[in-house]
Design a protein around this motif. Structure first.
Motif, PDB file in Angstrom:
ATOM      1  N   ARG A 180       8.249   4.499   1.659  1.00 55.38           N
ATOM      2  CA  ARG A 180       7.709   3.880   0.459  1.00 55.38           C
ATOM      3  C   ARG A 180       8.696   2.767   0.034  1.00 55.38           C
ATOM      4  NH1 ARG A 180       7.341   9.780  -0.843  1.00 55.38           N
ATOM      5  NH2 ARG A 180       5.180  10.246  -0.861  1.00 55.38           N
ATOM      6  N   ALA A 202       6.931  -0.965  -0.600  1.00 52.75           N
ATOM      7  CA  ALA A 202       7.224  -1.681  -1.669  1.00 52.75           C
ATOM      8  C   ALA A 202       7.913  -3.035  -1.139  1.00 52.75           C
ATOM      9  CB  ALA A 202       7.931  -0.724  -2.584  1.00 52.75           C
ATOM     10  N   LEU A 219       5.130  -5.327   0.240  1.00 55.03           N
ATOM     11  CA  LEU A 219       4.053  -5.920  -0.451  1.00 55.03           C
ATOM     12  C   LEU A 219       4.491  -6.722  -1.775  1.00 55.03           C
ATOM     13  CD1 LEU A 219       1.966  -2.416  -0.974  1.00 55.03           C
ATOM     14  CD2 LEU A 219       1.279  -4.529   0.394  1.00 55.03           C
ATOM     15  N   GLY A 251       0.464  -9.875  -0.637  1.00 52.51           N
ATOM     16  CA  GLY A 251      -0.452  -8.930  -1.461  1.00 52.51           C
ATOM     17  C   GLY A 251      -0.834  -7.884  -0.548  1.00 52.51           C
ATOM     18  N   SER A 252      -1.068  -7.691   0.856  1.00 57.25           N
ATOM     19  CA  SER A 252      -1.307  -6.612   1.474  1.00 57.25           C
ATOM     20  C   SER A 252      -0.639  -6.789   2.918  1.00 57.25           C
ATOM     21  CB  SER A 252      -2.865  -6.519   1.961  1.00 57.25           C
ATOM     22  OG  SER A 252      -3.266  -7.734   2.573  1.00 57.25           O
ATOM     23  N   THR A 305      -3.723   6.560   1.037  1.00 57.74           N
ATOM     24  CA  THR A 305      -4.127   5.271  -0.161  1.00 57.74           C
ATOM     25  C   THR A 305      -5.658   5.191  -0.052  1.00 57.74           C
ATOM     26  OG1 THR A 305      -3.553   3.890   1.342  1.00 57.74           O
ATOM     27  CG2 THR A 305      -1.781   4.519  -0.376  1.00 57.74           C
ATOM     28  N   HIS A 347      -2.436  -1.962   0.200  1.00 57.59           N
ATOM     29  CA  HIS A 347      -2.773  -2.858  -0.905  1.00 57.59           C
ATOM     30  C   HIS A 347      -1.876  -2.539  -2.210  1.00 57.59           C
ATOM     31  CE1 HIS A 347      -6.210  -5.044   1.097  1.00 57.59           C
ATOM     32  NE2 HIS A 347      -6.523  -3.458   1.191  1.00 57.59           N
ATOM     33  N   GLU A 348      -1.201  -1.297  -2.075  1.00 59.18           N
ATOM     34  CA  GLU A 348      -0.467  -0.664  -3.094  1.00 59.18           C
ATOM     35  C   GLU A 348       0.569   0.208  -2.583  1.00 59.18           C
ATOM     36  OE1 GLU A 348      -2.832   1.178  -6.140  1.00 59.18           O
ATOM     37  OE2 GLU A 348      -3.628   2.697  -4.729  1.00 59.18           O
ATOM     38  N   VAL A 349       1.703   0.504  -3.223  1.00 61.04           N
ATOM     39  CA  VAL A 349       2.722   1.331  -2.687  1.00 61.04           C
ATOM     40  C   VAL A 349       1.888   2.847  -3.181  1.00 61.04           C
ATOM     41  CG1 VAL A 349       4.993   2.155  -3.053  1.00 61.04           C
ATOM     42  CG2 VAL A 349       4.414  -0.351  -3.500  1.00 61.04           C
TER      43      VAL A 349
END
Length: 487
Positions: A412, A416, A419, A423-424, A453, A483-485
């Protein structure tokens, strides 16, 4: 000379009976008193059948008590039960509700035990009630077989007149109290005959077993000119049920199971037991009479079940054509014996043929030879050594955990970090920026995180990493984009 020949024939018949009859064998057995006393107590009363292990357990306790009284019984109860079963005193049958087996007295053993019991407690065989019963039965038979109709009518009218006179005296209040001694004498005669009924049932069952075996032998030995039994079975006729024994037993069972007959018999037995003449009966005799009809019904149903099973088995034996295989085997055996007789004229039976027949490698052992593991025999004599506690190496624990577990926190953190600059990023992008420190486990972990995700696969991509052995590896995986953690 005719008398002499008859006497010799009688002696020869008795000599053969002495060698073959189980009753005679028990009476002249070495421990006849032990056999009759113990088996009669455990299997000759209300209990007629018992699991084999229960009987052995009871006999073990009995033998210990008898040895204390001076009886020479060197072997175990299991050994004696095996000997008595081989001698025909006990019958072994499979248990209906378990995988074990049950034991019961054979009809011949029951006869021998009754004979010894009559010697131990002799009873007068010439009694007024017995003679009166015989006379009444002879009189009834004489009336039935008398060809003179007038005499039969006269005898029946005399019986009717006597009954009318007795009814009139009773209605007039003239009640003659029966002699209690005569009533007790009659009850004991009835009791003695009733106690012989279970033995008769055992003989009936043994006769049906013999009949079933004889019918199977006749079917196997039948040729084209002697196929009567085979044809009867094929037509669906229960040969055993239709035999003389089957018809006689069916008539007896129908009489016993008749509700009217049963109710009348139970009422009569209750009156006899409650009468002044029945006051001298022992508790066991009272219990036997009260349960007599139920015992007859139980034995009757059991024998009827045996007859039905034999009849169905015989029909199935024929309809499945199993008998043909046994007929073929019988012919082969007979041909082999015939060839052996011919070969015996020129070849000695002990001459080596040069043919080797390998025997089975299966070793058959008794279950009694199996020794159970005894935890108490485990050697624990070595002293227990106390080790002083040592400080925990956190680095070593962390290394062990990384070898067995995926480091989710590290993955993780890698996502992080990537990103934060873009952005991705796909799984391949994360691995290219942050090397897979756990090898293929890091790759599988990133794929799992991306799937959590709800990332959708947009084609495929190549992933390259260096394993724990420093060897570079490559794999093609679905292209999953972060796109996010992941949480």
């Amino acid at each position: 000379m005719a008398v002499a020949r008859g006497s010799v024939a009688g002696v020869l018949a008795l000599a053969k009976l002495r060698e073959l009859d189980v009753t005679w064998r028990l009476l002249r057995a070495e421990h006849a008193d032990v056999v009759a006393g113990l088996l009669g107590a455990h299997l000759g009363g209300e209990t007629r059948r018992m699991p084999a292990e229960d009987l052995v357990e009871l006999l073990d306790a009995d033998f210990d008590a008898l040895r204390g009284q001076g009886f020479d019984l060197p072997r175990s109860a299991t050994a004696y039960v095996t000997e008595w079963r081989t001698g025909g005193f006990l019958l072994r049958r499979p248990a209906e509700d378990s995988r074990g087996e049950t034991l019961e007295l054979s009809p011949e053993a029951l006869t021998a035990i009754r004979t010894l019991g009559s010697l131990a407690e002799p009873r007068s065989s010439v009694t007024e009630s017995r003679l009166a019963s015989i006379a009444a039965q002879v009189h009834r038979l004489a009336i039935e077989v008398d060809p003179d109709v007038e005499r039969r009518v006269t005898a029946l009218r005399a019986e009717r007149d006597e009954l009318d006179a007795r009814i009139a005296r009773l209605q007039a209040g003239e009640v003659d109290a029966p002699d209690p001694d005569r009533v007790a004498e009659g009850i004991r005669d009835v009791l003695q005959q009733a106690q012989e009924m279970p033995t008769d049932f055992g003989r009936v069952r043994a006769r049906f077993e013999t009949l079933n075996r004889d019918l199977r032998e006749r079917i196997v030995q039948a040729d084209d000119s002697d196929r009567h039994v085979l044809d009867e079975v094929f037509r669906g006729v229960d040969v055993i049920t239709d035999s003389d024994e089957g018809r006689s037993f069916a008539a007896f069972t129908a009489l016993v199971l008749d509700p009217a007959v049963g109710a009348a018999l139970e009422e009569d037995l209750d009156l006899l037991v409650a009468s002044p003449g029945g006051s001298g009966l022992t508790a066991s005799e009272r219990r036997f009479l009260s349960r007599f009809l139920g015992t007859l019904r139980d034995h009757g149903r059991e024998v009827q079940s045996v007859v039905t099973t034999f009849a169905r088995g015989l029909r199935r034996y024929v309809q499945t054509q199993e008998f043909q295989r046994e007929q073929a085997l019988r012919r082969l055996v007979q041909e082999t014996l015939a060839l052996g007789i011919d070969a015996a004229r020129s070849t000695k039976p002990y001459r080596e043929t040069g043919v080797e027949l390998p025997l089975s490698s299966l070793t058959v052992r008794s279950a009694g030879a199996v020794a159970l593991f005894h935890p108490g025999e485990l050697d624990a004599s070595a002293p227990i050594v106390d080790r002083p506690p040592t400080p925990v190496d956190l680095a070593a624990l962390r290394a062990i955990a990384r070898e067995t577990e995926v480091d989710w926190e590290e993955l993780r953190g890698a996502v992080a970090a990537v990103l934060a600059h873009r952005g991705s990023a796909s799984v391949a992008d994360v691995i290219a920026a942050r090397p897979a420190t756990q090898g293929v486990a890091s790759v599988a972990g990133l794929v799992t995180l991306a799937s959590e995700t709800d990332a959708e696969a947009t084609g495929e991509e190549d992933v390259t990493w260096r394993g724990l052995d420093a060897v570079e590896r490559r794999a093609r995986i679905p292209r999953l984009v972060f796109h996010e953690v992941p949480g």
